[in-house]
Design an enzyme around this catalytic site. Sequence first.
Site, PDB file in Angstrom:
ATOM      1  N   GLY A 154      75.029 -49.186-104.095  1.00 40.86           N
ATOM      2  CA  GLY A 154      73.721 -49.719-104.517  1.00 40.86           C
ATOM      3  C   GLY A 154      73.882 -50.988-105.328  1.00 40.86           C
ATOM      4  N   ALA A 155      74.887 -51.790-104.955  1.00 35.57           N
ATOM      5  CA  ALA A 155      75.222 -52.973-105.760  1.00 35.57           C
ATOM      6  C   ALA A 155      74.181 -54.078-105.685  1.00 35.57           C
ATOM      7  CB  ALA A 155      76.585 -53.515-105.328  1.00 35.57           C
ATOM      8  N   THR A 156      73.287 -54.010-104.682  1.00 39.71           N
ATOM      9  CA  THR A 156      72.257 -55.058-104.602  1.00 39.71           C
ATOM     10  C   THR A 156      70.916 -54.543-105.135  1.00 39.71           C
ATOM     11  OG1 THR A 156      71.757 -54.389-102.344  1.00 39.71           O
ATOM     12  CG2 THR A 156      73.321 -56.192-102.597  1.00 39.71           C
TER      13      THR A 156
ATOM     14  N   LEU B  89      68.581 -51.371-110.308  1.00 40.84           N
ATOM     15  CA  LEU B  89      69.245 -50.813-111.493  1.00 40.84           C
ATOM     16  C   LEU B  89      70.538 -51.579-111.788  1.00 40.84           C
ATOM     17  CD1 LEU B  89      69.108 -48.366-113.561  1.00 40.84           C
ATOM     18  CD2 LEU B  89      70.866 -47.353-112.118  1.00 40.84           C
ATOM     19  N   ALA B  90      71.257 -51.905-110.720  1.00 43.77           N
ATOM     20  CA  ALA B  90      72.505 -52.654-110.899  1.00 43.77           C
ATOM     21  C   ALA B  90      72.204 -53.993-111.570  1.00 43.77           C
ATOM     22  CB  ALA B  90      73.186 -52.864-109.549  1.00 43.77           C
ATOM     23  N   LYS B  91      71.173 -54.643-111.053  1.00 38.33           N
ATOM     24  CA  LYS B  91      70.819 -55.985-111.540  1.00 38.33           C
ATOM     25  C   LYS B  91      70.334 -55.945-112.995  1.00 38.33           C
ATOM     26  CE  LYS B  91      66.999 -57.903-109.943  1.00 38.33           C
ATOM     27  NZ  LYS B  91      66.090 -58.248-108.849  1.00 38.33           N
TER      28      LYS B  91
ATOM     29  N   VAL C  20      75.899 -45.910 -95.895  1.00 33.40           N
ATOM     30  CA  VAL C  20      76.380 -44.654 -96.514  1.00 33.40           C
ATOM     31  C   VAL C  20      76.631 -43.537 -95.505  1.00 33.40           C
ATOM     32  CG1 VAL C  20      75.401 -45.073 -98.807  1.00 33.40           C
ATOM     33  CG2 VAL C  20      74.031 -43.897 -97.104  1.00 33.40           C
TER      34      VAL C  20
ATOM     35  N   ASP D 200      71.807 -39.348-118.299  1.00 33.42           N
ATOM     36  CA  ASP D 200      70.438 -39.243-118.768  1.00 33.42           C
ATOM     37  C   ASP D 200      70.350 -40.379-119.784  1.00 33.42           C
ATOM     38  OD1 ASP D 200      68.292 -38.692-120.626  1.00 33.42           O
ATOM     39  OD2 ASP D 200      68.104 -36.745-119.658  1.00 33.42           O
ATOM     40  N   HIS D 201      69.643 -41.449-119.458  1.00 37.32           N
ATOM     41  CA  HIS D 201      69.806 -42.653-120.283  1.00 37.32           C
ATOM     42  C   HIS D 201      69.317 -42.442-121.717  1.00 37.32           C
ATOM     43  CE1 HIS D 201      65.566 -43.682-119.384  1.00 37.32           C
ATOM     44  NE2 HIS D 201      65.623 -44.499-120.403  1.00 37.32           N
TER      45      HIS D 201
ATOM     46  N   ASP E 105      59.869 -35.977-114.173  1.00 37.78           N
ATOM     47  CA  ASP E 105      60.341 -37.339-114.467  1.00 37.78           C
ATOM     48  C   ASP E 105      60.863 -37.455-115.897  1.00 37.78           C
ATOM     49  OD1 ASP E 105      60.603 -40.162-113.814  1.00 37.78           O
ATOM     50  OD2 ASP E 105      58.925 -40.506-115.193  1.00 37.78           O
TER      51      ASP E 105
ATOM     52  N   HIS F 203      64.848 -35.849-120.040  1.00 38.65           N
ATOM     53  CA  HIS F 203      64.916 -36.561-121.326  1.00 38.65           C
ATOM     54  C   HIS F 203      64.406 -35.713-122.493  1.00 38.65           C
ATOM     55  CE1 HIS F 203      65.744 -39.857-118.763  1.00 38.65           C
ATOM     56  NE2 HIS F 203      64.514 -40.250-118.522  1.00 38.65           N
TER      57      HIS F 203
HETATM   58  C1  BG6 Z   1      62.739 -42.984-116.785  1.00 36.69           C
HETATM   59  C2  BG6 Z   1      61.495 -42.519-116.093  1.00 36.69           C
HETATM   60  O1  BG6 Z   1      63.755 -42.031-116.680  1.00 36.69           O
HETATM   61  O2  BG6 Z   1      62.458 -43.226-118.170  1.00 36.69           O
HETATM   62  C3  BG6 Z   1      60.377 -43.528-116.255  1.00 36.69           C
HETATM   63  O3  BG6 Z   1      61.767 -42.314-114.712  1.00 36.69           O
HETATM   64  C4  BG6 Z   1      60.164 -43.867-117.710  1.00 36.69           C
HETATM   65  O4  BG6 Z   1      59.171 -43.043-115.680  1.00 36.69           O
HETATM   66  C5  BG6 Z   1      61.483 -44.226-118.385  1.00 36.69           C
HETATM   67  O5  BG6 Z   1      59.282 -44.975-117.774  1.00 36.69           O
HETATM   68  C6  BG6 Z   1      61.289 -44.378-119.885  1.00 36.69           C
HETATM   69  O6  BG6 Z   1      62.472 -44.833-120.462  1.00 36.69           O
HETATM   70  P1  BG6 Z   1      62.460 -45.608-121.853  1.00 36.69           P
HETATM   71  O7  BG6 Z   1      63.903 -45.836-122.160  1.00 36.69           O
HETATM   72  O8  BG6 Z   1      61.697 -46.877-121.653  1.00 36.69           O
HETATM   73  O9  BG6 Z   1      61.766 -44.712-122.846  1.00 36.69           O
END
Ligand code: BG6
Length: 490
Positions: free
Chosen positions: A10-12, A15-17, A89, A180-181, A238, A243
């Site tokens: 998914g380099a193009t 999210l990568a960008k 893929v 999980d960011h 989501d 999160h």
């Molecule tokens: C993502 C969700 O994981 O987190 C999005 O898919 C959401 O819907 C986003 O907008 C929120 O992230 P953050 O870091 O801006 O709070």
Amino acid sequence: MEPTTFVLFGATGDLAKRKIYPALYNLFLDGKLPPSFALIGLGRRELSDETFRGNVERSIRTFSRRKVQDDAAAVERFLDAFRYCVLDVGRKDDYRKLLDMIESREQELRLTPNRLFYLSVGPEFFEPIAANIQESGLGSADGWKRLVIEKPFGRDLPSARDLNRKLNQAFAEHEIFRIDHYLGKPMVQKLEALPRSHPAFQALWTGRRIASVQITAAETVGVEERAGYYDHSGAIRDMFQNHMLQLLMMLAAHLPAGQADEKAGVRKKKAVQALRPLTKEEAKAHVVRGQYAAGTVQGTPVVGYTAEPGIDAESANDTFIAARLLLDDPFWRGVPFYIRTGKRMSGKSTRIVVEFERLPGQPLPTAEDEGAAHDLLVVDIGPEEGITLRSKANDPRRSAASEPIRIDLQANPDDVPEAYENLIGDALRGDATFFAHWDEVEWSWAWVQPILEAFADNLVPLRLYAAGSEGPAESDALLAENGHRWWSDS
Ligand code: BG6
């Protein structure tokens, strides 16, 4: 740090960008990339290495946290590691071609064959890619291999289990890094240590002194361009299952005396396992399901969810969830955790509020206090960061009324690393502390599953809320049942 080949599917993509290249660039500036490092970007489109490197350079110039200086030599050194390879893929031949390319890079740079496979692609591709990595021999070299994937990890308990079983045919649990960011956010990384960070907290941090915990992730954006995904996912899948429950685990994981060396993952698992299960029938009493109607967000009029492009006009999808959760754990017994998350709310803020019981002898709240306790520990996770203690105190020299006091324990630090920088750096070092481990994912889905079923059977009514508000009134009523209220802007 060990030599690494970073293989990016998914380099193009977006999210990568926006995230991955800028994160790698900042790690490079901080000297946190392995000294021997190669990146192979994969995509369906034909691209020359030069064009690929040009795209990466544009991405870091646009999105990097630290501005790209006119140090052409440094940018050149960074980009020198990047190569591109076309890959479909589903085509086995393409994996053999990729293996040749990786091996020749490893020989050229004399790299130990340590390979990190980063899947920045839709979840439907996780299984076939993992299987093809296995079959083509890409993952069976002499060094280590790691798989980095993003949410969504399944769409319910059975599909998450199925996906995990399939991934485990190619990668062992210790080789899988589930991003999980929220776990990469600097303030979230401090949560678990917070209660032990100061004697005052240690004294406060007993279940008997904590009245409730609230976790809010409010957003002003609506469904954006993601109708196809979001309308089948909703806030529960989501944001909530991943999160929000991860934030709960990070805060609730605590350290019983004598277990200081217990791993974070083990403590988080205990926290999620302690969540008192809800049945499908009980969901209605503890969960509020909302959807935004038309309204005004920060001065701009916006349409309701069902009038958004690509959304079914009859959609009953949730864009807001509020829930009351209890932990059957000696420490947290009787302390409600309130969680809410929603799109198109009044402001963008992710915040945890710990509300303390009033101490014996503390003045009773006045009418202006709205009858509620005001002793709060507020942890702002984003977009602002900070930790504050808030209370009310009398200043007899000025008036008999109590005045708010606020103690800043940590002001907003400037220039903190981005979540992706922390997480990619950790994955390169092989440190899985701030990733979602399978047990946590599985137990989170298990808790959420009856709610998904209750939604599907329409057992929890869908409540509309005006865009730009704090969510449906039922969300306030949920807390009022226990004599609590949401603390939004105190
Ligand atoms: C993502 C969700 O994981 O987190 C999005 O898919 C959401 O819907 C986003 O907008 C929120 O992230 P953050 O870091 O801006 O709070």
